[in-house]
Scaffold this motif. Structure first.
Motif, PDB file in Angstrom:
ATOM      1  N   GLU A  78       0.820  -1.207   0.000  1.00  0.00           N
ATOM      2  CA  GLU A  78       0.000   0.000   0.000  1.00  0.00           C
ATOM      3  C   GLU A  78       0.856   1.260   0.000  1.00  0.00           C
ATOM      4  N   ASP A  79       1.938   1.231   0.777  1.00  0.00           N
ATOM      5  CA  ASP A  79       2.785   2.416   0.930  1.00  0.00           C
ATOM      6  C   ASP A  79       3.675   2.658  -0.277  1.00  0.00           C
ATOM      7  N   THR A 125       6.592  -3.440  -6.088  1.00  0.00           N
ATOM      8  CA  THR A 125       8.029  -3.548  -6.389  1.00  0.00           C
ATOM      9  C   THR A 125       8.850  -2.526  -5.627  1.00  0.00           C
ATOM     10  N   GLY A 126       8.227  -1.832  -4.700  1.00  0.00           N
ATOM     11  CA  GLY A 126       8.918  -0.749  -4.012  1.00  0.00           C
ATOM     12  C   GLY A 126       9.481  -1.098  -2.655  1.00  0.00           C
ATOM     13  N   PHE A 127       9.463  -2.377  -2.284  1.00  0.00           N
ATOM     14  CA  PHE A 127       9.990  -2.762  -0.980  1.00  0.00           C
ATOM     15  C   PHE A 127      10.832  -4.017  -1.115  1.00  0.00           C
ATOM     16  N   THR A 128      11.624  -4.279  -0.108  1.00  0.00           N
ATOM     17  CA  THR A 128      12.483  -5.461  -0.077  1.00  0.00           C
ATOM     18  C   THR A 128      12.019  -6.410   1.016  1.00  0.00           C
ATOM     19  N   LEU A 129      12.529  -7.638   0.939  1.00  0.00           N
ATOM     20  CA  LEU A 129      12.232  -8.592   2.009  1.00  0.00           C
ATOM     21  C   LEU A 129      12.769  -8.105   3.344  1.00  0.00           C
ATOM     22  N   ILE A 150       4.547 -11.886  -2.038  1.00  0.00           N
ATOM     23  CA  ILE A 150       3.429 -11.206  -2.686  1.00  0.00           C
ATOM     24  C   ILE A 150       2.397 -12.219  -3.172  1.00  0.00           C
ATOM     25  N   ALA A 151       2.869 -13.363  -3.668  1.00  0.00           N
ATOM     26  CA  ALA A 151       1.941 -14.406  -4.129  1.00  0.00           C
ATOM     27  C   ALA A 151       1.071 -14.903  -2.985  1.00  0.00           C
ATOM     28  N   GLU A 152       1.641 -15.017  -1.798  1.00  0.00           N
ATOM     29  CA  GLU A 152       0.848 -15.437  -0.645  1.00  0.00           C
ATOM     30  C   GLU A 152      -0.184 -14.364  -0.293  1.00  0.00           C
ATOM     31  N   ALA A 153       0.211 -13.093  -0.391  1.00  0.00           N
ATOM     32  CA  ALA A 153      -0.747 -12.011  -0.154  1.00  0.00           C
ATOM     33  C   ALA A 153      -1.877 -12.063  -1.186  1.00  0.00           C
ATOM     34  N   TYR A 187      -5.675  -6.194  -3.162  1.00  0.00           N
ATOM     35  CA  TYR A 187      -6.080  -5.908  -4.535  1.00  0.00           C
ATOM     36  C   TYR A 187      -4.857  -5.669  -5.423  1.00  0.00           C
ATOM     37  N   ILE A 188      -3.911  -4.894  -4.921  1.00  0.00           N
ATOM     38  CA  ILE A 188      -2.698  -4.620  -5.699  1.00  0.00           C
ATOM     39  C   ILE A 188      -1.904  -5.904  -5.912  1.00  0.00           C
ATOM     40  N   ALA A 189      -1.774  -6.712  -4.858  1.00  0.00           N
ATOM     41  CA  ALA A 189      -1.034  -7.980  -4.987  1.00  0.00           C
ATOM     42  C   ALA A 189      -1.689  -8.884  -6.029  1.00  0.00           C
ATOM     43  N   MET A 190      -3.004  -8.884  -6.083  1.00  0.00           N
ATOM     44  CA  MET A 190      -3.736  -9.753  -6.997  1.00  0.00           C
ATOM     45  C   MET A 190      -3.653  -9.284  -8.442  1.00  0.00           C
ATOM     46  N   PHE A 191      -3.818  -7.972  -8.645  1.00  0.00           N
ATOM     47  CA  PHE A 191      -4.050  -7.471  -9.996  1.00  0.00           C
ATOM     48  C   PHE A 191      -2.974  -6.543 -10.551  1.00  0.00           C
ATOM     49  N   GLU A 192      -2.074  -6.061  -9.712  1.00  0.00           N
ATOM     50  CA  GLU A 192      -1.121  -5.059 -10.182  1.00  0.00           C
ATOM     51  C   GLU A 192       0.334  -5.412  -9.904  1.00  0.00           C
ATOM     52  N   SER A 193       0.577  -6.562  -9.350  1.00  0.00           N
ATOM     53  CA  SER A 193       1.939  -6.922  -8.965  1.00  0.00           C
ATOM     54  C   SER A 193       2.711  -7.625 -10.069  1.00  0.00           C
ATOM     55  N   GLY A 194       2.002  -8.103 -11.093  1.00  0.00           N
ATOM     56  CA  GLY A 194       2.653  -8.892 -12.136  1.00  0.00           C
ATOM     57  C   GLY A 194       2.830 -10.353 -11.770  1.00  0.00           C
ATOM     58  N   ILE A 195       2.341 -10.742 -10.591  1.00  0.00           N
ATOM     59  CA  ILE A 195       2.425 -12.143 -10.179  1.00  0.00           C
ATOM     60  C   ILE A 195       1.348 -12.947 -10.901  1.00  0.00           C
TER      61      ILE A 195
END
Length: 208
Positions: A24-25, A29-33, A58-61, A106-114
Motif C-alpha cells: 500500500e505504501d 516492487t517498491g519494498f524489499t524482504l 506477494i503471491a501469498e498475499a 487488490y494490488i497484490a492480486m491485480f497489479e503486482s505482475g504475479i
C-alpha cells in the motif's frame, strides 16, 4: 507507519501483513524482504524460512486476497436479492467494496505482475473467485435462447473488466482519478448498458 512487530507466534502471517502495508505504501516492487522483516520485527534471515523471495511473499498475499474476495463475492451474491439481476448487481458492488477495504490485497492480486498460475493454490483461489461471477452470469442468461446466449465465461469477463476499469480509474483515490460520478453509479450504469444490449433488461428500465 510504525513497525507492526512480531508478537503473536505466526511469523508467516506477520510477514504477509507487513508486505500488505508496504504494498500500500510503496507498491509491489517498491519494498524489499528486509523491509518486510523489519516491519514484522524479525531479522531478514527469518523471512527465508517461509518465503524464497519477495515474489513468493506477494503471491501469498494475493492468495489470501483471492480467498477474501471470493468469499465476499459469494456472500454478496447470496444475499443480493430475490432476482438474478439484483444478485448479479450485488457482486459488482462487492468488487468495489473489496478494492476499497483491501487495497494491499487488490494490488497484490491485480497489479503486482504475479501470475495466478504461480502456485496451484493461487490458481485454485483465483478460479474459485471467478466462478462466483460466472455462475451469476449463467443464471442471469438462462432465459436467452441457447443459440444467442453468450458463454458465461465471456459475460463474466466483460463485467469483471468493467469493474476493474472503474476501480482503477475512479475508486482507488489516485491523483487525478476523480470522476464526475460516484464509482458505484458508473459501474451500475455500465452494467445496465451491457445488459440492455443482451436483452436482459428492457430499454425503458432504469439503470441496472
Amino acid at each position: 507507519m510504525p513497525k507492526r512487530g512480531y508478537h503473536h507466534g505466526n511469523l508467516r502471517q506477520a510477514l504477509v501483513e507487513a508486505a500488505l502495508e508496504l504494498i500500500e505504501d510503496k507498491g509491489p516492487t517498491g519494498f524489499t524482504l528486509s523491509e518486510a522483516a523489519s516491519r514484522a520485527g524479525v531479522t531478514p534471515a527469518a523471512v527465508y524460512r517461509h518465503f524464497a523471495g519477495r515474489d513468493d511473499l506477494i503471491a501469498e498475499a494475493a492468495l489470501q486476497g483471492y480467498e477474501i474476495f471470493g468469499a465476499l463475492m459469494a456472500r454478496a451474491y447470496d444475499s443480493g436479492g430475490p432476482s438474478a439481476l439484483s444478485a448479479f448487481e450485488a457482486t459488482g458492488r462487492a468488487y468495489l467494496a473489496f478494492a476499497r477495504k483491501h487495497p494491499g490485497h487488490y494490488i497484490a492480486m491485480f497489479e503486482s505482475g504475479i501470475s495466478v498460475n504461480r502456485t496451484p493454490e493461487l490458481a485454485a483461489a483465483a478460479r474459485a473467485a471467478r466462478r462466483v461471477l460466472e455462475e451469476a452470469a449463467a443464471r442471469l442468461c438462462q432465459h436467452i435462447p441457447a443459440a444467442k446466449r453468450p458463454p458465461a465465461t465471456m459475460f463474466s469477463a466483460h463485467i469483471w473488466a468493467m469493474s476493474h476499469g472503474v476501480v482503477e480509474l475512479f475508486a482507488r483515490g489516485a491523483p487525478g482519478s476523480a470522476g464526475p460520478y460516484p464509482p458505484e453509479d458508473l459501474l451500475e450504469s455500465g452494467i445496465g448498458i451491457y445488459l440492455r444490449g443482451l436483452g436482459l433488461i428492457p430499454p425503458d428500465q432504469g439503470d441496472a
